[in-house]
Design a protein around this motif. Structure first.
Motif, short mmCIF file in Angstrom:
data_model
loop_
_atom_site.label_atom_id
_atom_site.label_comp_id
_atom_site.label_asym_id
_atom_site.label_seq_id
_atom_site.Cartn_x
_atom_site.Cartn_y
_atom_site.Cartn_z
N ASP A 162 0.83 -1.21 0.00
CA ASP A 162 0.00 0.00 0.00
C ASP A 162 0.86 1.25 0.00
N VAL A 163 1.86 1.26 0.90
CA VAL A 163 2.75 2.43 1.01
C VAL A 163 3.53 2.62 -0.29
N LEU A 164 3.98 1.53 -0.87
CA LEU A 164 4.75 1.63 -2.11
C LEU A 164 3.94 2.29 -3.21
N PHE A 165 2.72 1.81 -3.42
CA PHE A 165 1.91 2.36 -4.51
C PHE A 165 1.48 3.79 -4.21
N SER A 166 1.20 4.06 -2.94
CA SER A 166 0.78 5.43 -2.58
C SER A 166 1.95 6.39 -2.73
N SER A 167 3.17 5.90 -2.46
CA SER A 167 4.35 6.77 -2.55
C SER A 167 4.59 7.24 -3.98
N ILE A 168 4.25 6.38 -4.94
CA ILE A 168 4.50 6.74 -6.33
C ILE A 168 3.77 8.02 -6.69
N ILE A 169 2.61 8.23 -6.07
CA ILE A 169 1.83 9.42 -6.39
C ILE A 169 2.52 10.68 -5.88
N VAL A 170 3.20 10.57 -4.76
CA VAL A 170 3.77 11.78 -4.16
C VAL A 170 5.24 12.00 -4.54
N ILE A 171 5.89 10.98 -5.05
CA ILE A 171 7.29 11.15 -5.47
C ILE A 171 7.31 11.97 -6.76
N PRO A 172 8.25 12.90 -6.91
CA PRO A 172 8.30 13.69 -8.16
C PRO A 172 8.43 12.78 -9.37
N ALA A 173 7.71 13.13 -10.42
CA ALA A 173 7.69 12.29 -11.61
C ALA A 173 9.08 12.16 -12.22
N SER A 174 9.89 13.22 -12.09
CA SER A 174 11.26 13.15 -12.64
C SER A 174 12.06 12.07 -11.92
N SER A 175 11.83 11.93 -10.62
CA SER A 175 12.52 10.87 -9.87
C SER A 175 12.07 9.51 -10.35
N ILE A 176 10.77 9.39 -10.64
CA ILE A 176 10.24 8.13 -11.17
C ILE A 176 10.95 7.81 -12.49
N GLY A 177 11.07 8.86 -13.34
CA GLY A 177 11.74 8.67 -14.62
C GLY A 177 13.17 8.20 -14.46
N LEU A 178 13.87 8.81 -13.51
CA LEU A 178 15.27 8.41 -13.26
C LEU A 178 15.33 6.98 -12.76
N CYS A 179 14.42 6.63 -11.87
CA CYS A 179 14.39 5.24 -11.36
C CYS A 179 14.18 4.25 -12.50
N LEU A 180 13.30 4.63 -13.43
CA LEU A 180 13.04 3.74 -14.57
C LEU A 180 14.29 3.61 -15.45
N ILE A 181 15.01 4.73 -15.61
CA ILE A 181 16.25 4.67 -16.40
C ILE A 181 17.24 3.71 -15.77
N VAL A 182 17.41 3.85 -14.48
CA VAL A 182 18.35 2.96 -13.76
C VAL A 182 17.90 1.51 -13.88
N MET A 183 16.58 1.30 -13.75
CA MET A 183 16.05 -0.08 -13.78
C MET A 183 16.28 -0.73 -15.14
N PHE A 184 16.06 0.05 -16.22
CA PHE A 184 16.11 -0.56 -17.55
C PHE A 184 17.48 -0.47 -18.20
N ASN A 185 18.32 0.43 -17.74
CA ASN A 185 19.64 0.57 -18.36
C ASN A 185 20.74 -0.16 -17.62
#
Lengths: 315, 349
Positions: free
Chosen positions: A123-146
């Protein structure tokens, strides 16, 4: 002074308080509405970017070495870049919303109804995604896929996820769309007493039938609102898409697949990214026009949500 | 027949311990106890919402614990009735029949018959939102009974109703159960409600079953002080019994009990007679002064001082404070119970 007199006096006191409140509220609201209309009408000419804007010379002074993209005369709707970007955005968000809905509604139901290990953490994980800056999400995705195993898999398959339309944009917009939809769907299921399903099952109904005949009709408004929220969140996404996918307008035509050409989404950008890139390149008025389109889409979405969400069961 | 054999389970902080109970076919059993006694948890084990940790629940000889909710054929009427808000009254009642794939014409016939019996045919096309409390209860019962369940579980079905309606609906429930010969287990925390409907009562407290029996049996022979107090016994004294005699504030009573040692003596208020010698051989008699007379809806409550406080109920009254009266207590109505150390709260029961 009699009690009746006091009662009458206090009633008239309350009435005058109410009148004052109404006056202040209506004045404020009226001011906001009229001022917004005034601003809009005063700047509506900026929607019709013409050569006059370039003729002022101001645009070129910002960066002579930058190309002024999409030279056209009058009306952003005549520009192919606008329609391709709109097409791209709507297509990807449709796919994203469908995937988010198909995965999110069962997830929300499970989180609402079942005892799952580490349910609180999920629950906390999914709720956190809403409040984390989208740019941070983008960076996390870059790290995950690259890096790591996902990068190895991409190498094996000969595909590249980062800086791609498919599946890059789908993934970037899906993350936040799913999180937003999930919170709405879970709240919907939480608001429906599980006792209805218990009673339905005690009457001989299977779990699926109880869900289909009782829970789903009761949650319909909330689920639709969640779908609209998921779609709206996807379409409004900027930071994650920009960082994970970048821009495509300047890339050569050969860079795009036959499918992307066929779907007319080549050399186009995500709409919110297009707003940013146009302003970056100095086409402020064009950016304004694209932003205006996004505002219209946002208003329409919220209006529909309110219309649907206003209907609800009271039990 | 329904049989619970040593059913135990823990839900969060709450534990149900070794519940064993039998309910005969066509019986109306009331599960009675204070809030938090475990009544609803037991019901939920029987419905199948939760699974007990151990024990068996047999319905007509079949252990239902391994079965899913929809396979148990047990109707469940929760406290708030849980009528499906998206369906009309008729659809609500038909729901169980549709789930069991009963042919359409039979569904119509059964639903019509049930609505007529419950006096709710005029509500056929209404939505649950527009029903009164009594109407909701009848629709919920109709929905529960339509599929012909082996057992009907009612979780505090009358608690949402006002007092006048509660009594009327209790009588209605009783009549319905008698007419349909269905087996009912009715959960409540109200002794008066239980007395209006029950063939037998099972009293629960702190996750355990304390006593079962008919109302008269339990009133006459409560298992312990908790049961006596729960059944509104007002005259309860802690004392010591020696050779069948107990003493309270200088008053000595001979009893019919052979329990010795620390005991609880209880006398029900309706069993104490004032100025009326019942003509029995074994009667305890004493003088008392009237302290107060209070008018209740259905009787008078008279407080006496006989060297010990006594509360007496009478249908008619001509006494007033200060009057001196003679009190007669038939020995058979003097209840003596062992004072047991519970070990749970460090107190005697």
């Amino acid at each position: 002074m009699s009690a009746r007199h006091l009662s009458t006096t206090s009633q008239s006191g309350r009435k005058s308080d109410l009148r004052l409140f109404r006056l202040v509220f209506l004045s404020f609201t009226g001011f906001m509405v009229f001022y917004s209309v005034y601003l809009f009408l005063g700047n509506v000419d900026q929607l019709f970017v013409g050569e006059a804007a370039q003729g002022s010379g101001e645009l070129l002074r910002w960066g002579e070495d930058r190309e002024v993209m999409n030279m056209f005369a009058g009306g952003f709707w005549r520009d192919g870049y606008f329609w391709k970007s709109l097409n791209l955005t709507l297509m990807i968000t449709l796919i994203t919303t469908i995937v988010a809905t198909v995965t999110g509604i069962p997830t929300a139901y499970a989180l609402s109804r079942y005892r799952i290990p580490f349910k609180g953490a999920i629950d906390v994980l999914f709720s956190s995604i809403i409040v984390i800056p989208a740019s941070s999400i983008g960076l996390c995705l870059i790290v995950m896929f690259n890096y790591g195993p996902l990068w190895d898999i991409q190498q094996e398959l000969g595909v590249r996820v980062v800086h791609s339309i498919f599946p890059g944009m789908v993934i970037a917009s899906f993350v936040l769309s799913f999180a937003m939809g999930l919170s709405a769907w879970k709240a919907t299921f939480d608001s429906i007493n599980p006792r209805f399903e218990h009673v339905a099952r005690s009457l001989g109904s299977s779990s699926w039938r109880a869900f289909w005949t009782v829970t789903l009709p009761l949650s319909r408004s909330g689920l639709i609102v969640g779908i609209i929220l998921a779609w709206t969140r996807a379409i409004a996404e900027f930071g994650a898409v920009l960082l994970f996918c970048g821009t495509f307008a300047e890339l050569p035509s050969e860079r795009f697949s036959a499918l992307e050409h066929a779907l007319k989404i080549d050399q186009a950008d995500w709409l919110s990214v297009a707003v940013w890139s146009q302003i970056e390149y100095g086409n402020v008025e064009y950016g304004f026009a694209l932003a205006f389109v996004m505002v219209l889409i946002g208003f329409a979405s919220v209006y529909i949500m309110h219309k649907i969400g206003a209907k609800g069961y009271i039990w | 027949m329904v049989e619970l054999c040593d059913v135990s389970g823990t839900l969060g902080e709450f534990s149900l311990v070794d519940i064993s109970l039998e309910v005969k076919d066509g019986e109306y059993l009331v599960l009675l106890g204070p809030t938090g006694a475990g009544k609803t948890v037991l019901i939920e084990y029987m419905v199948g919402i939760y699974r007990p940790d151990s024990g068996r629940i047999l319905v007509n000889g079949r252990d239902i614990i391994p079965l899913a909710i929809d396979q148990r054929n047990i109707a469940y009427v929760p406290q708030d009735y849980a009528l499906f808000p998206n369906m009309t009254v008729e659809k609500n009642i038909a729901y169980g029949l549709e789930s069991r794939r009963v042919p359409g014409h039979r569904i119509i016939e059964i639903v019509r018959r049930i609505m007529k019996r419950l006096g709710i045919d005029h509500l056929k096309d209404r939505m649950p939102l527009n029903l009164s409390g009594g109407e909701k209860q009848r629709v919920a019962l109709g929905r529960a009974l339509a599929p012909g369940p082996d057992l009907v579980l009612l979780d505090e079905p009358l608690s949402a109703l006002d007092e006048n309606l509660r009594s009327t609906m209790a009588k209605g429930l009783r009549k319905l159960q008698q007419d349909t010969h269905a087996t009912f287990i009715h959960v409540c925390h109200n002794f008066e409600e239980a007395s209006e409907v029950a063939d037998r009562i099972a009293i629960m407290n702190q996750g355990g079953l304390v006593q079962t029996g008919s109302l008269d049996e339990i009133k006459a022979r409560p298992e312990n002080e908790f049961v006596a107090r729960f059944l509104k016994t007002r005259n309860i004294f802690h004392t010591v019994s020696v050779d069948g005699a107990v003493s309270v504030n200088g008053n000595t009573f001979r009893t019919c009990s052979d329990i010795s040692g620390d005991v609880v003596m209880a006398i029900r208020s309706e069993n104490i007679l004032i100025d009326e010698n019942p003509g029995l051989k074994e009667v305890e008699t004493m003088q008392a002064r009237v302290v107060d007379v209070m008018s209740r809806p259905h009787f008078y409550e008279i407080l006496l001082d006989a060297g010990m406080p006594l509360v007496v109920y009478r249908i008619q009254n001509s006494l007033s404070a200060g009057d001196v009266v003679t009190v007669h207590i038939p020995r058979e109505h003097i209840i003596v119970m062992r004072r047991r150390y519970t070990g749970q709260h460090g107190s005697f029961m």
